[in-house]
Scaffold this motif. Structure first.
Motif, PDB file in Angstrom:
ATOM      1  N   ALA A  27       1.298   3.888  17.062  1.00  0.00           N
ATOM      2  CA  ALA A  27      -0.182   3.766  16.791  1.00  0.00           C
ATOM      3  C   ALA A  27      -1.504   3.026  18.025  1.00  0.00           C
ATOM      4  O   ALA A  27      -1.879   3.757  18.113  1.00  0.00           O
ATOM      5  N   GLY A  28      -0.420   2.190  17.731  1.00  0.00           N
ATOM      6  CA  GLY A  28      -1.370   1.083  18.606  1.00  0.00           C
ATOM      7  C   GLY A  28      -0.985   1.000  20.142  1.00  0.00           C
ATOM      8  O   GLY A  28      -2.265   0.834  21.316  1.00  0.00           O
ATOM      9  N   ILE A  29      -0.410   1.757  20.052  1.00  0.00           N
ATOM     10  CA  ILE A  29       0.419   1.047  22.462  1.00  0.00           C
ATOM     11  C   ILE A  29       0.604   2.557  22.701  1.00  0.00           C
ATOM     12  O   ILE A  29       0.074   2.930  23.892  1.00  0.00           O
ATOM     13  N   VAL A  49      12.898   7.053  17.706  1.00  0.00           N
ATOM     14  CA  VAL A  49      12.848   5.339  16.475  1.00  0.00           C
ATOM     15  C   VAL A  49      12.404   5.103  16.003  1.00  0.00           C
ATOM     16  O   VAL A  49      12.472   4.848  14.678  1.00  0.00           O
ATOM     17  N   HIS A  50      10.571   5.249  15.047  1.00  0.00           N
ATOM     18  CA  HIS A  50       9.845   5.008  13.946  1.00  0.00           C
ATOM     19  C   HIS A  50      10.694   6.099  13.570  1.00  0.00           C
ATOM     20  O   HIS A  50      10.378   5.985  12.224  1.00  0.00           O
ATOM     21  N   GLY A  51      10.647   7.533  13.846  1.00  0.00           N
ATOM     22  CA  GLY A  51      11.207   8.544  12.918  1.00  0.00           C
ATOM     23  C   GLY A  51      12.239   8.094  12.432  1.00  0.00           C
ATOM     24  O   GLY A  51      12.899   8.534  10.436  1.00  0.00           O
ATOM     25  N   THR A  52      13.156   7.528  13.093  1.00  0.00           N
ATOM     26  CA  THR A  52      14.968   7.073  12.308  1.00  0.00           C
ATOM     27  C   THR A  52      14.743   5.434  11.738  1.00  0.00           C
ATOM     28  O   THR A  52      14.834   5.814  10.279  1.00  0.00           O
ATOM     29  N   LEU A  53      13.304   4.825  11.508  1.00  0.00           N
ATOM     30  CA  LEU A  53      13.618   3.580  10.660  1.00  0.00           C
ATOM     31  C   LEU A  53      13.232   3.936   9.429  1.00  0.00           C
ATOM     32  O   LEU A  53      13.031   3.551   8.885  1.00  0.00           O
ATOM     33  N   PHE A  54      12.254   5.491  10.154  1.00  0.00           N
ATOM     34  CA  PHE A  54      10.761   5.597   8.693  1.00  0.00           C
ATOM     35  C   PHE A  54      12.150   5.759   7.249  1.00  0.00           C
ATOM     36  O   PHE A  54      12.418   5.778   6.359  1.00  0.00           O
ATOM     37  N   LEU A  55      12.580   7.485   8.278  1.00  0.00           N
ATOM     38  CA  LEU A  55      13.636   7.464   7.186  1.00  0.00           C
ATOM     39  C   LEU A  55      14.821   7.016   7.123  1.00  0.00           C
ATOM     40  O   LEU A  55      15.213   6.495   5.468  1.00  0.00           O
ATOM     41  N   ALA A  73       6.270   3.694 -10.347  1.00  0.00           N
ATOM     42  CA  ALA A  73       5.312   3.024  -9.408  1.00  0.00           C
ATOM     43  C   ALA A  73       5.502   2.174  -8.557  1.00  0.00           C
ATOM     44  O   ALA A  73       4.410   2.194  -7.573  1.00  0.00           O
ATOM     45  N   THR A  74       6.287   0.967  -9.197  1.00  0.00           N
ATOM     46  CA  THR A  74       7.253   0.015  -7.516  1.00  0.00           C
ATOM     47  C   THR A  74       7.159   1.323  -6.464  1.00  0.00           C
ATOM     48  O   THR A  74       6.691   0.912  -5.426  1.00  0.00           O
ATOM     49  N   THR A  75       8.669   1.908  -6.400  1.00  0.00           N
ATOM     50  CA  THR A  75       8.705   2.908  -5.709  1.00  0.00           C
ATOM     51  C   THR A  75       7.978   3.772  -5.339  1.00  0.00           C
ATOM     52  O   THR A  75       8.034   3.088  -3.995  1.00  0.00           O
ATOM     53  N   VAL A  76       6.637   4.168  -6.146  1.00  0.00           N
ATOM     54  CA  VAL A  76       5.876   4.747  -4.846  1.00  0.00           C
ATOM     55  C   VAL A  76       5.106   4.069  -4.037  1.00  0.00           C
ATOM     56  O   VAL A  76       4.926   4.360  -3.165  1.00  0.00           O
ATOM     57  N   LYS A  77       4.798   3.111  -4.685  1.00  0.00           N
ATOM     58  CA  LYS A  77       4.088   1.949  -4.109  1.00  0.00           C
ATOM     59  C   LYS A  77       4.507   1.188  -2.759  1.00  0.00           C
ATOM     60  O   LYS A  77       4.040   1.164  -1.740  1.00  0.00           O
ATOM     61  N   ILE A  78       6.129   1.049  -2.672  1.00  0.00           N
ATOM     62  CA  ILE A  78       6.795   0.695  -1.231  1.00  0.00           C
ATOM     63  C   ILE A  78       6.498   1.480  -0.106  1.00  0.00           C
ATOM     64  O   ILE A  78       6.989   1.916   0.539  1.00  0.00           O
ATOM     65  N   LEU A  79       6.783   3.316  -1.040  1.00  0.00           N
ATOM     66  CA  LEU A  79       6.985   4.341  -0.690  1.00  0.00           C
ATOM     67  C   LEU A  79       5.559   4.927   0.663  1.00  0.00           C
ATOM     68  O   LEU A  79       6.076   4.569   1.931  1.00  0.00           O
ATOM     69  N   LEU A  80       4.918   4.467  -0.473  1.00  0.00           N
ATOM     70  CA  LEU A  80       3.212   4.569   0.856  1.00  0.00           C
ATOM     71  C   LEU A  80       3.119   3.281   1.070  1.00  0.00           C
ATOM     72  O   LEU A  80       2.417   3.888   2.459  1.00  0.00           O
ATOM     73  N   CYS A  82       4.309   2.771   3.649  1.00  0.00           N
ATOM     74  CA  CYS A  82       5.242   3.330   5.205  1.00  0.00           C
ATOM     75  C   CYS A  82       4.507   4.211   5.915  1.00  0.00           C
ATOM     76  O   CYS A  82       4.624   4.546   6.897  1.00  0.00           O
ATOM     77  N   PHE A  83       3.337   4.744   5.153  1.00  0.00           N
ATOM     78  CA  PHE A  83       2.133   5.409   5.833  1.00  0.00           C
ATOM     79  C   PHE A  83       1.255   5.190   6.625  1.00  0.00           C
ATOM     80  O   PHE A  83       0.715   5.613   7.077  1.00  0.00           O
ATOM     81  N   ILE A  84       0.854   3.807   6.537  1.00  0.00           N
ATOM     82  CA  ILE A  84      -0.064   2.245   6.383  1.00  0.00           C
ATOM     83  C   ILE A  84       0.251   1.693   7.202  1.00  0.00           C
ATOM     84  O   ILE A  84       1.350   1.128   7.166  1.00  0.00           O
ATOM     85  N   PRO A  85      -0.589   1.169   8.091  1.00  0.00           N
ATOM     86  CA  PRO A  85      -0.348   0.442   9.321  1.00  0.00           C
ATOM     87  C   PRO A  85      -0.554  -0.751   8.763  1.00  0.00           C
ATOM     88  O   PRO A  85      -1.355  -1.306   7.974  1.00  0.00           O
ATOM     89  N   PHE A  86       0.611  -2.150   9.055  1.00  0.00           N
ATOM     90  CA  PHE A  86       0.250  -3.017   8.085  1.00  0.00           C
ATOM     91  C   PHE A  86       0.933  -3.014   6.306  1.00  0.00           C
ATOM     92  O   PHE A  86       1.021  -4.275   5.974  1.00  0.00           O
ATOM     93  N   GLY A  87       1.501  -1.389   5.999  1.00  0.00           N
ATOM     94  CA  GLY A  87       1.632  -1.746   5.099  1.00  0.00           C
ATOM     95  C   GLY A  87       3.085  -2.163   4.692  1.00  0.00           C
ATOM     96  O   GLY A  87       3.460  -3.198   3.165  1.00  0.00           O
ATOM     97  N   THR A  88       4.119  -2.178   5.361  1.00  0.00           N
ATOM     98  CA  THR A  88       5.439  -2.916   4.955  1.00  0.00           C
ATOM     99  C   THR A  88       5.615  -3.972   4.881  1.00  0.00           C
ATOM    100  O   THR A  88       6.170  -4.644   4.260  1.00  0.00           O
ATOM    101  N   PHE A  89       4.203  -4.559   5.466  1.00  0.00           N
ATOM    102  CA  PHE A  89       4.203  -6.125   5.946  1.00  0.00           C
ATOM    103  C   PHE A  89       3.664  -6.447   4.442  1.00  0.00           C
ATOM    104  O   PHE A  89       4.096  -7.438   3.716  1.00  0.00           O
TER     105      PHE A  89
END
Length: 110
Positions: A27-29, A49-55, A73-80, A82-89
């Protein structure tokens, strides 16, 4: 770093880190290069590469959620995340790292 490979939650943390980095690169580069400078090469390489890592992140999240007996709720937070930049961090810092450390303490460091 290698001890992260020993547990499912550790592997999920690594995949989350890689997925987050790949999203930021895409998204950034890559996308600005494609549309700003008409150079789509990085998108065509980083997209799969991103698609594979996402899956991998999604499937491993379900696996770890079952193993750790996370609530919905915890599972949904974790799944969501990966849709947000910096979300997984953020999710790694708030949920995955504490769960990993607790798992290591319970298993006496493996």
């Amino acid at each position: 770093m290698l001890k992260l490979f020993k547990t499912n939650i550790g592997r999920l943390r690594l995949i989350g880190l890689l997925e987050g980095i790949s999203l930021l690169i895409l998204a950034g580069i890559a996308v600005p290069l494609k549309y700003g400078l008409h150079q789509p090469a990085l998108v065509s390489k980083m997209g799969p590469v991103h698609g594979t890592l996402f899956l991998l992140f999604v499937f491993n999240t379900f696996s770890v959620a079952i193993q750790q007996k996370w609530d919905k709720a915890t599972t949904v937070k974790i799944l969501l995340s990966c849709f947000i930049p910096f979300g997984t961090f953020y999710i790694d810092y708030k949920i995955l790292r504490p769960s990993y450390e607790q798992d290591i303490k319970l298993n006496k460091g493996l």
